[in-house]
Write an enzyme that holds these catalytic residues in place. Structure first.
Site, short mmCIF file in Angstrom:
data_model
loop_
_atom_site.label_atom_id
_atom_site.label_comp_id
_atom_site.label_asym_id
_atom_site.label_seq_id
_atom_site.Cartn_x
_atom_site.Cartn_y
_atom_site.Cartn_z
CD GLN A 1 9.82 -12.20 -2.62
OE1 GLN A 1 9.85 -14.26 -2.17
NE2 GLN A 1 10.71 -12.24 -2.67
CG HIS B 1 1.87 -0.41 -8.02
ND1 HIS B 1 3.15 -1.46 -7.75
CD2 HIS B 1 2.10 0.28 -6.50
CE1 HIS B 1 3.80 -0.76 -7.22
NE2 HIS B 1 3.23 -0.14 -6.19
NE ARG C 1 10.50 -1.91 -7.69
CZ ARG C 1 10.70 -2.48 -6.69
NH1 ARG C 1 11.50 -1.61 -5.85
NH2 ARG C 1 10.55 -3.30 -7.28
N GLY D 1 6.31 -10.59 -6.12
CA GLY D 1 7.93 -10.46 -6.06
C GLY D 1 8.66 -9.63 -6.75
NE ARG E 1 5.42 -4.88 2.80
CZ ARG E 1 6.68 -4.16 3.35
NH1 ARG E 1 7.73 -4.60 2.14
NH2 ARG E 1 6.92 -3.79 3.74
CG ASP F 1 11.16 -4.77 2.83
OD1 ASP F 1 9.95 -4.53 3.22
OD2 ASP F 1 12.69 -3.99 1.86
CG MET F 2 10.91 -12.96 1.76
SD MET F 2 11.52 -13.85 2.31
CE MET F 2 10.07 -14.30 3.81
C1 LIG Z 1 4.74 -1.54 -0.85
C2 LIG Z 1 5.31 -2.05 -1.59
C3 LIG Z 1 6.21 -3.61 -0.92
C4 LIG Z 1 7.37 -4.23 -1.23
N1 LIG Z 1 8.11 -5.41 -0.48
C5 LIG Z 1 8.76 -5.80 -1.72
C6 LIG Z 1 8.70 -7.29 -1.19
O1 LIG Z 1 9.58 -7.05 0.28
N2 LIG Z 1 10.47 -7.89 -1.33
C7 LIG Z 1 9.75 -7.75 -3.26
O2 LIG Z 1 10.40 -9.11 -3.85
N3 LIG Z 1 8.85 -7.27 -3.11
C8 LIG Z 1 8.40 -6.24 -3.10
N4 LIG Z 1 7.43 -5.36 -3.77
C9 LIG Z 1 7.59 -5.08 -4.78
C10 LIG Z 1 6.81 -6.25 -6.09
O3 LIG Z 1 7.27 -7.45 -5.66
C11 LIG Z 1 6.43 -6.33 -7.20
O4 LIG Z 1 7.58 -6.56 -7.83
C12 LIG Z 1 5.97 -4.92 -7.85
O5 LIG Z 1 5.12 -4.30 -6.85
C13 LIG Z 1 5.11 -4.87 -8.89
O6 LIG Z 1 4.45 -5.48 -8.88
P1 LIG Z 1 3.13 -5.10 -9.01
O7 LIG Z 1 1.91 -5.81 -7.90
O8 LIG Z 1 2.39 -3.95 -9.45
O9 LIG Z 1 2.31 -6.04 -10.23
P2 LIG Z 1 3.07 -5.57 -11.81
O10 LIG Z 1 2.13 -6.48 -12.52
O11 LIG Z 1 4.40 -5.67 -11.83
O12 LIG Z 1 2.48 -3.68 -12.16
C14 LIG Z 1 1.55 -3.62 -12.57
C15 LIG Z 1 0.84 -2.15 -12.71
O13 LIG Z 1 1.72 -1.33 -11.28
C16 LIG Z 1 2.24 -0.21 -12.60
N5 LIG Z 1 3.74 -0.90 -12.34
C17 LIG Z 1 4.50 -2.02 -11.14
N6 LIG Z 1 5.75 -1.83 -11.44
C18 LIG Z 1 5.87 -0.45 -12.01
C19 LIG Z 1 7.42 0.29 -12.03
N7 LIG Z 1 8.50 -0.03 -11.63
N8 LIG Z 1 7.39 1.26 -12.51
C20 LIG Z 1 6.50 1.72 -13.15
N9 LIG Z 1 5.45 1.43 -12.76
C21 LIG Z 1 4.99 0.28 -12.63
C22 LIG Z 1 2.01 -0.72 -14.01
O14 LIG Z 1 1.40 -0.19 -14.04
C23 LIG Z 1 2.35 -2.30 -14.33
O15 LIG Z 1 1.48 -2.26 -15.41
C24 LIG Z 1 6.46 -4.23 -3.28
C25 LIG Z 1 5.79 -3.77 -3.45
C26 LIG Z 1 5.57 -2.96 -3.10
C27 LIG Z 1 3.69 -1.99 -3.97
#
Ligand SMILES: Cc1cc2nc3c(=O)[nH]c(=O)nc-3n(C[C@H](O)[C@H](O)[C@H](O)COP(=O)(O)OP(=O)(O)OC[C@H]3O[C@@H](n4cnc5c(N)ncnc54)[C@H](O)[C@@H]3O)c2cc1C
Length: 285
Positions: free
Chosen positions: A141, A205, A267, A166, A162, A112-113
């Site tokens: 990220q 997501h 989250r 971020g 991955r 993870d980062m």
């Molecule tokens: C498998 C995986 C591994 C990850 N590893 C890292 C890592 O190593 N380092 C790091 O900095 N970040 C990590 N992340 C977190 C990532 O950086 C984001 O903070 C997080 O995924 C939200 O971004 P998004 O791309 O889903 O887009 P967003 O634009 O934030 O969200 C898009 C949509 O997804 C849904 N959603 C997003 N987050 C939530 C939530 N918390 N609760 C409910 N619904 C939500 C909502 O419907 C939202 O409209 C990881 C995420 C995933 C999926």
């Protein structure tokens, strides 16, 4: 708070449970639904090297379970959990043990980062382990300005990446402060990974991004076994099911353990609606 049963009711949407046993049963269920997993033993920024060794041992037990039960799962680790803040050498030794064990049983360690202060050290360690053993995945990220150049470096070394947006609070001198810029950068980096990367993981997501990815691979005839989608356990289950039903590979990041507080707070911070969900559940309990 981390061990109270009221808290467990609230956190169970995002966290498999406190024990490896609970984690394993969630992973088995996901595998039966055609979903891959990545096991995350919660805990970051440990306060001693002994604690880091306990984290390493927890991951060794998780890897044993993956091997014994034939789980379709990787493990996801954080370097601060394995001692990076105390000793780079000890941290490296801990991670090396995990990578060697993972390699032996045919799986991968995903690193993870964390916040931007750790990026150089994390990528240096991943590059070194990849060159010596293989079986590691880096995380990039999209909110960081430097990520395009990091992706080019990682692609040159054939290190799987991955890509996520971020999750940490960063200053505008290192990261795009506005979400639309992060989203645009994500799509640019994703395209780069599809063109030059090794088995990229599209971790988001964001429905628009997921649809862009689906469209991109369809137009270029990229086979579903050349990449995977990744999402967090408990988030956008509708989109998860849709992707799997359409024949895509999906891996869920499944956290377990007692130290859920920082993960859970990230989250909540990502989505204000989650705070309402939390308050409703607290009132119910
Ligand atoms: C498998 C995986 C591994 C990850 N590893 C890292 C890592 O190593 N380092 C790091 O900095 N970040 C990590 N992340 C977190 C990532 O950086 C984001 O903070 C997080 O995924 C939200 O971004 P998004 O791309 O889903 O887009 P967003 O634009 O934030 O969200 C898009 C949509 O997804 C849904 N959603 C997003 N987050 C939530 C939530 N918390 N609760 C409910 N619904 C939500 C909502 O419907 C939202 O409209 C990881 C995420 C995933 C999926």
């Amino acid at each position: 708070m981390e061990t109270s049963s009221a808290a467990e009711r609230v956190t169970s949407r995002f966290i498999a449970g406190h024990t490896l046993e609970r984690e394993v049963s969630v992973c088995r269920r996901l595998n039966a639904e055609g979903i891959l997993a990545s096991l995350d033993h919660l805990g970051e920024s440990v306060t001693s090297l002994q604690e880091a060794e306990r984290s390493r041992d927890a991951y060794l037990s998780a890897l044993d379970q993956i091997a014994t039960l034939g789980l379709k799962a990787t493990v996801s680790i954080k370097l601060t959990q394995l001692g990076l803040d105390f000793s780079e050498a000890e941290c490296r030794a801990n991670v090396e043990q995990l990578v060697q064990r993972a390699k032996m049983i045919g799986t991968t360690v995903e690193v993870d980062m964390e916040s931007s202060a750790y990026v150089d050290r994390t990528l240096a360690l991943v590059s070194d382990l990849h060159a010596r053993f293989g079986g590691v995945r880096a995380v990039v990220q999209a909110y960081l300005y430097r990520s395009e150049s990091d992706i080019e470096d990682l692609c040159r070394q054939s290190i799987p990446v991955r890509l996520c947006k971020g999750a940490y609070q960063e200053l505008s001198d290192v990261a795009f402060p506005h979400k639309p810029d992060v989203d645009r950068n994500y799509v640019r980096l994703m395209t780069k990974l599809f063109e030059h990367g090794t088995y990229p993981a599209i971790a988001s997501h964001d429905e628009r991004i997921v649809q862009r990815a689906v469209q991109y691979v369809r137009e270029r005839n990229i086979a579903p076994d050349r990449f995977e989608f990744q999402m967090l356990y408990g988030i956008r289950r509708d989109l998860q099911r849709q992707l799997v039903a359409r024949g895509n590979r999906l891996r869920l990041y499944v956290p377990y353990g007692d130290a859920w507080y920082p993960y859970f707070m990230r989250r909540l911070a990502e989505r204000p609606a989650n705070v309402l969900f939390l308050v409703r559940n607290l009132l119910k309990s």
